[in-house]
Design an enzyme around this catalytic site. Structure first.
Site, PDB file in Angstrom:
ATOM      1  N   GLU A 192       0.793  -1.228   0.000  1.00 51.49           N
ATOM      2  CA  GLU A 192       0.000   0.000   0.000  1.00 51.49           C
ATOM      3  C   GLU A 192       0.830   1.285   0.000  1.00 51.49           C
ATOM      4  O   GLU A 192       0.752   2.091   0.932  1.00 51.49           O
ATOM      5  CB  GLU A 192      -0.981  -0.012   1.172  1.00 51.49           C
TER       6      GLU A 192
ATOM      7  N   GLU B 206      -5.650  -7.721  -1.197  1.00 55.43           N
ATOM      8  CA  GLU B 206      -6.443  -7.579   0.029  1.00 55.43           C
ATOM      9  C   GLU B 206      -7.884  -7.251  -0.332  1.00 55.43           C
ATOM     10  O   GLU B 206      -8.147  -6.432  -1.208  1.00 55.43           O
ATOM     11  CB  GLU B 206      -5.906  -6.472   0.929  1.00 55.43           C
TER      12      GLU B 206
END
Length: 474
Positions: free
Chosen positions: A194, A295
């Site tokens: 991320e 995710e």
């Protein structure tokens, strides 16, 4: 008898990940978040892992501190966990890693062997059950994003402002690649979780450097590259790097408390899910490269919540709809999350375990105060405190600047919560969390850590059956 190792590393071929025979492989699995990278909502502490660990060291002293965390790391993922995941038909485990297992900020030129020992055990445990692993670097010195899960202790992504930090992490990845070169049970490397680069160019430069450096020493392994702005934005991506899969994170707000309407399966809701997914994967489809959803997954209600069974049924249906989207495109995925304290996990520490009995008052207080961003649904006790602050900012900052701070998607209220609650308030609360462990004996600490053994966990059957059904489809 352990399965035979694949004869070659997985690799990229067009839009597919393929094995040594060129046969497409769809990776389906979960992430062991909360283990080799701890996160506040997963195990119940507030704020950032390094701050929590500092408070725990102060309370326990070095001997007990080392004992507790060694036992926690041992018990959280054992051969029993790998067997359970394999029994569901999953074939790949993503291992989120805190860089501090390998690097000491006060001695940054030395890579700690203990980091390899820790990750080796998980890779080998998974391999024994025929499970691939993806090594995910989840935190970076200075913070690769503004979130608590980068374990920076601050609300800025300073990694992008210091070349020496960027150099250090390229060097670490080179050593990791040397170590796992030729290990065919390692599906590949996820170099950065991320990223959130405000300029949208520093990430591209670092990806170019780290891809070249890794593939110079280990040309065989695939890299899984997250998009910018928390793996959701590929607008700044200009080129496709060799032997790389591109990764999205595809969370749906309909699966979170306090963030909008519940999922009931209307055509409009299904279209919204499809549209959000298509926006994220546009780059991959245009360039003809594989997609990995690293995710996704709802937050589940527990028995203390009103209508928890109805809520969870809605969220299982949401998950099923997302899986149907991924199935259509034949993409690989890794659900978040395997194990926690009854939030998102496929399994969770049982309510009668020593850890949950000890920490329940604190976990309840933390929830009451809304300290964790993940799944926060503010009570009336909190709203009257923070809403006037947010309103004050909006009144005093000119309209054209009020939502200018990156990530703009957070808006001003998100940044206020990040600084006041998730950083400052939570940092101070770390000492209260640690105080619950004061004067515990080694035997008691062992029992607390053992609360996360699979045999002491509750299995979330509704979730696991959905994953089993999808993993079993060819």
């Amino acid at each position: 008898m352990a399965p035979s190792a694949p004869k070659a590393c997985l690799r990229v071929s067009g839009t597919n990940i393929v094995d040594g025979d060129g046969k497409p492989v769809i990776l389906k699995g979960c992430a062991t978040g909360g283990h080799t990278n701890m996160e506040n909502f997963i195990t119940g502490y507030p704020g950032h892992e390094s701050e929590m660990r500092a408070a725990m060291l102060e309370v326990l002293g070095r001997e007990k501190y080392d004992f507790f965390f060694d036992k926690f790391l041992e018990y959280f993922f054992t051969p029993s966990d790998a067997k359970f995941l394999a029994s569901l038909g999953l074939n790949c485990i993503r291992i989120p890693i805190n860089h501090r297992h390998f690097l000491d900020s006060l001695n940054p030129s030395v890579i700690k062997p203990s980091g390899f020992k820790l990750i080796d055990r998980i890779v080998e445990t998974c391999a024994a059950e025929g499970l691939f692993t993806i090594l995910d670097m989840h935190t970076f010195p200075g913070g690769q994003n503004q979130g608590w899960h980068s374990d920076s202790g601050i609300h800025k992504a300073l990694f992008w402002e210091f070349k020496d930090l960027q150099d250090r992490m390229v060097e670490l990845w080179v050593e990791i690649a040397k170590h796992y070169k030729g290990n065919t049970w390692v599906a590949g490397y996820n170099p950065m979780n991320e990223p959130a680069d405000p300029d949208h160019v520093n990430l591209q430069a670092w990806y170019g450097r780290v891809e070249k450096a890794i593939h110079e020493v280990d040309p065989g392994h695939v890299l899984f590259l997250d998009g910018n702005t928390y793996a959701m934005d590929f607008s700044g991506f200009k080129e496709v790097l060799p032997n790389c899969v591109y990764a999205i994170h595809d969370y749906a707000t309909m699966g979170f408390p306090g963030t909008g309407e519940p999922y009931v399966g209307t055509p409009e809701q299904k279209e919204a899910l499809q549209r959000a997914y298509e926006r994220k994967v546009q780059f991959m489809k245009e360039r003809g490269v594989p997609i990995w959803n690293g995710e996704f997954g709802p937050v589940y209600a527990n028995k203390e919540d009103d209508d928890y069974e109805k809520t969870n049924e809605q969220r299982y249906n949401l998950l099923g709809q997302q899986l149907s989207i991924y199935k259509k495109d034949k993409i690989s995925w890794s659900i978040w999350l395997y194990k926690d304290i009854d939030f998102q996990g496929m399994v969770y520490a049982g309510p009668d375990t020593p850890y949950m009995r000890l920490l329940k008052p604190f976990v309840d207080k933390k929830k009451f105060l809304g300290l964790d961003k993940w799944g926060r649904a503010d009570s009336l006790h909190i709203k009257h405190i923070y809403e006037p602050i947010i309103q004050h900012f909006k009144e005093e900052i000119p309209a054209q600047f009020v939502n200018k701070r990156y990530p703009q998607q957070w808006k001003i209220e998100g940044h206020i919560h990040r600084v006041l609650r998730e950083t400052l308030f939570s940092e101070i609360m770390c000492w209260e969390y640690a105080s619950y462990f004061e004067n515990k004996s080694l035997e008691e600490l062992d029992e607390l850590a053992a609360s996360f053994k699979l045999e002491n966990c509750v299995k979330r059957d509704g979730l696991n059956e959905i994953l089993r059904a999808d993993a079993g489809e060819k």
